[in-house]
Design a protein around this motif. Structure first.
Motif, PDB file in Angstrom:
ATOM      1  N   GLU A  81      -2.373  -1.822  -4.159  1.00 28.48           N
ATOM      2  CA  GLU A  81      -3.838  -1.836  -4.039  1.00 28.48           C
ATOM      3  C   GLU A  81      -4.495  -2.411  -5.290  1.00 28.48           C
ATOM      4  O   GLU A  81      -5.559  -3.015  -5.213  1.00 28.48           O
ATOM      5  CB  GLU A  81      -4.355  -0.422  -3.759  1.00 28.48           C
ATOM      6  N   TYR A  82      -3.848  -2.239  -6.439  1.00 31.69           N
ATOM      7  CA  TYR A  82      -4.371  -2.843  -7.666  1.00 31.69           C
ATOM      8  C   TYR A  82      -4.287  -4.364  -7.574  1.00 31.69           C
ATOM      9  O   TYR A  82      -5.184  -5.079  -8.039  1.00 31.69           O
ATOM     10  CB  TYR A  82      -3.570  -2.342  -8.869  1.00 31.69           C
ATOM     11  N   GLY A  83      -3.199  -4.863  -6.957  1.00 33.98           N
ATOM     12  CA  GLY A  83      -3.081  -6.302  -6.732  1.00 33.98           C
ATOM     13  C   GLY A  83      -4.195  -6.822  -5.832  1.00 33.98           C
ATOM     14  O   GLY A  83      -4.651  -7.959  -5.971  1.00 33.98           O
ATOM     15  N   ALA A 159       1.278   1.912 -12.870  1.00 29.58           N
ATOM     16  CA  ALA A 159       0.983   1.153 -11.652  1.00 29.58           C
ATOM     17  C   ALA A 159      -0.094   0.108 -11.882  1.00 29.58           C
ATOM     18  O   ALA A 159      -0.110  -0.937 -11.225  1.00 29.58           O
ATOM     19  CB  ALA A 159       0.560   2.110 -10.526  1.00 29.58           C
ATOM     20  N   ILE A 160      -1.021   0.377 -12.816  1.00 34.69           N
ATOM     21  CA  ILE A 160      -2.077  -0.592 -13.126  1.00 34.69           C
ATOM     22  C   ILE A 160      -1.738  -1.391 -14.390  1.00 34.69           C
ATOM     23  O   ILE A 160      -2.598  -2.049 -14.967  1.00 34.69           O
ATOM     24  CB  ILE A 160      -3.453   0.099 -13.275  1.00 34.69           C
ATOM     25  N   GLN A 301       2.521  -5.533  -7.316  1.00 38.08           N
ATOM     26  CA  GLN A 301       1.213  -6.134  -7.572  1.00 38.08           C
ATOM     27  C   GLN A 301       1.110  -7.503  -6.907  1.00 38.08           C
ATOM     28  O   GLN A 301       0.087  -7.839  -6.293  1.00 38.08           O
ATOM     29  CB  GLN A 301       0.963  -6.259  -9.074  1.00 38.08           C
ATOM     30  N   ASN A 302       2.163  -8.293  -7.000  1.00 36.79           N
ATOM     31  CA  ASN A 302       2.143  -9.633  -6.398  1.00 36.79           C
ATOM     32  C   ASN A 302       2.282  -9.583  -4.881  1.00 36.79           C
ATOM     33  O   ASN A 302       1.772 -10.449  -4.177  1.00 36.79           O
ATOM     34  CB  ASN A 302       3.257 -10.490  -7.010  1.00 36.79           C
ATOM     35  N   TYR A 378      13.100  -3.445  -3.214  1.00 33.52           N
ATOM     36  CA  TYR A 378      12.882  -2.991  -1.840  1.00 33.52           C
ATOM     37  C   TYR A 378      11.751  -1.972  -1.749  1.00 33.52           C
ATOM     38  O   TYR A 378      11.028  -1.930  -0.751  1.00 33.52           O
ATOM     39  CB  TYR A 378      14.181  -2.422  -1.258  1.00 33.52           C
ATOM     40  N   ARG A 379      11.571  -1.168  -2.792  1.00 34.01           N
ATOM     41  CA  ARG A 379      10.424  -0.255  -2.821  1.00 34.01           C
ATOM     42  C   ARG A 379       9.117  -1.040  -2.875  1.00 34.01           C
ATOM     43  O   ARG A 379       8.147  -0.701  -2.190  1.00 34.01           O
ATOM     44  CB  ARG A 379      10.560   0.662  -4.044  1.00 34.01           C
ATOM     45  N   ALA A 380       9.096  -2.106  -3.653  1.00 40.46           N
ATOM     46  CA  ALA A 380       7.857  -2.860  -3.882  1.00 40.46           C
ATOM     47  C   ALA A 380       7.423  -3.697  -2.690  1.00 40.46           C
ATOM     48  O   ALA A 380       6.233  -3.985  -2.531  1.00 40.46           O
ATOM     49  CB  ALA A 380       8.013  -3.762  -5.105  1.00 40.46           C
ATOM     50  N   VAL A 381       8.375  -4.119  -1.844  1.00 41.89           N
ATOM     51  CA  VAL A 381       8.013  -4.905  -0.664  1.00 41.89           C
ATOM     52  C   VAL A 381       7.946  -4.015   0.578  1.00 41.89           C
ATOM     53  O   VAL A 381       8.090  -4.483   1.705  1.00 41.89           O
ATOM     54  CB  VAL A 381       8.983  -6.092  -0.442  1.00 41.89           C
ATOM     55  N   ASP A 382       7.698  -2.710   0.345  1.00 47.83           N
ATOM     56  CA  ASP A 382       7.466  -1.742   1.410  1.00 47.83           C
ATOM     57  C   ASP A 382       8.675  -1.572   2.326  1.00 47.83           C
ATOM     58  O   ASP A 382       8.550  -1.386   3.530  1.00 47.83           O
ATOM     59  CB  ASP A 382       6.237  -2.153   2.237  1.00 47.83           C
TER      60      ASP A 382
END
Length: 454
Positions: A81-83, A159-160, A301-302, A378-382
């Motif tokens: 969401e910050y992204g 996270a931010i 973020q990306n 894998y966590r970051a790309v949901d």
């Protein structure tokens, strides 16, 4: 003083390392405290106290990582969401996740104190160690609520893009912890209880400091009246990310706990060697775990900003960084393992067992380095369920092989050590093949940024 970093722009390698280094330093500092704690207990209380703290450390790590897993999953939601620059959604997410993780924390505390005797029995702790271990756990677990506060706020800040402030408060806590350890154990002769009380005091200092900084420096992230609602979409996203990350962390540490139980069955000498060696081992590979967590924030973020090509480049550069770092660390640990063990213990038998562990683990850190990167990706790309799959493969292999190999008379405890890197590399193989062959929700082929592609 605000140190947040937008990882969706700028040089990828320098930006990623600038964010990752404070995370690495934080855990290195924390591990140096654990080593100092081990040294103080080993020198002033003895092998039984050392074995008690070592077994307690494994149990505490397992329980702590349930909370850390939930916080990591929540930080992925916030990073996404910050992204997107969606501050209102972040505030609602903070409200939902805080309540959810607080409830889990309270539940763990109740279960822990209610079933402490049964937990100690499950760990197959030798009779001469039980009393010290119980005293240590009863006192040290008073700090579990502080562990929740520190990790929750720290992961929101990370996270931010703010990895500096959690490092500062952790550093203060660790210095205080070492000072109090020396005071309570070496000077005041409070024994195992003194080591636990020193830890608890320091944990609350870092928790209160981090919370105070967040409260006064980030008014835009403070939950407001209209944020206090159970948004179904946000709750489902947080529950998925946090839940699967928590399962991944819990499975990983439950597997380690099962290995600890097997180690305990070999007696106090092996327990003492493992207690020292595993902390040296953790200090060695912890930075690459933090790099994996930093990489996860970069990708999340990306991912939120839909910058696909930037993720592609980041994957390749992260792998190169991990390979170089792990090669250096593996060489150092393999060559100097005996010297490291001698810092903490004088028993020749304990040293020799610890050296055997460190040389087997130390030769293969690249395996766990790639695995941490895969967890973060894998966590970051949901796709947090894939992290769980890889953890089950890694830990399942480790536990099964550890029990099988150690039962062979001429292999013995060495079989436990050998099972660990085998599990790492098997999980790496599965994770990299999946990365190469499948598609993610960003609607591009993961094969396009596979380490195997040109």
């Amino acid at each position: 003083m605000k140190k947040e970093r937008d990882l969706t722009s700028g040089n990828i390698t320098s930006g990623l390392w600038a964010f990752a280094v404070p995370l690495m330093l934080g855990n290195v500092i924390q591990q140096f405290y654990n080593l100092a704690d081990t040294w103080i207990v080993g020198r002033y209380i003895g092998n039984i106290g050392l074995a008690a703290v070592g077994s307690s450390y494994t149990l505490m790590t397992f329980l702590t990582y349930i909370i850390i897993g939930l916080c990591l999953g929540n930080s992925t939601f916030i990073s996404m969401e910050y992204g997107k620059k969606n501050i209102e959604k972040i505030r609602n997410g903070i409200y939902i996740s805080f309540v959810m993780i607080l409830a889990v924390t309270v539940g763990i505390i109740i279960i822990f104190y209610g079933f402490l005797d049964e937990i100690i029995k499950m760990l197959q702790v030798p009779k001469d160690t039980v009393a010290d271990m119980k005293v240590y756990l009863v006192y040290v677990f008073i700090g579990f609520f502080a562990t929740f506060i520190y990790n929750y706020i720290s992961n929101v800040l990370r996270a931010i893009g703010n990895s500096v402030i959690p490092l500062i408060f952790l550093g203060v806590s660790v210095v205080l912890n070492v000072f109090l350890d020396i005071l309570f154990v070496a000077v005041l002769k409070m024994g195992i209880m003194g080591a636990a009380v020193a830890t608890v005091i320091s944990q609350y200092i870092s928790a209160l400091g981090t919370f105070g900084y967040y409260f006064f420096q980030y008014p835009q992230l403070k939950v407001r009246k209209n944020d206090i609602k159970w948004n179904k979409s946000n709750f489902k996203s947080i529950l998925s990310l946090s839940g699967f990350t928590c399962i991944q962390q819990s499975v990983m540490n439950f597997g380690i706990l099962m290995v600890q139980g097997l180690v305990n069955s070999f007696g106090t000498t092996v327990m003492a060697a493992f207690a020292v060696a595993v902390k040296i081992d953790t200090l060695a590979y912890m930075p690459v775990q933090d790099f994996g967590n930093a990489f996860s924030v970069f990708v999340a973020q990306n991912y939120g900003a839909k910058k696909t090509e930037r993720i592609n480049k980041g994957i390749k550069r992260a792998i190169v960084s991990i390979v170089i770092f792990c090669a250096i660390v593996s060489s150092i640990v393999f060559i100097f393992s005996k010297n490291f063990m001698k810092i903490f213990v004088s028993s020749t038998q304990v040293i020799d067992i610890g050296v055997g562990y460190l040389r087997i683990e130390g030769a293969f850190y690249i395996g766990i380095g790639i695995l941490f990167m895969l967890y973060g990706f894998y966590r970051a790309v949901d796709k947090p369920v894939m992290s769980v799959v890889l953890t089950v493969i890694s830990l399942g292999t480790r536990v099964i092989l550890a029990y099988v190999l150690s039962s062979v008379s001429f292999v013995g405890v060495t079989g436990i050590w050998a099972a660990i890197p085998i599990g790492w590399f098997l999980a790496d193989l599965v994770g990299l093949i999946y990365m190469k062959k499948t598609k993610t929700r960003t609607q591009y082929t993961v094969n396009s940024f596979s380490p195997f592609s040109s």
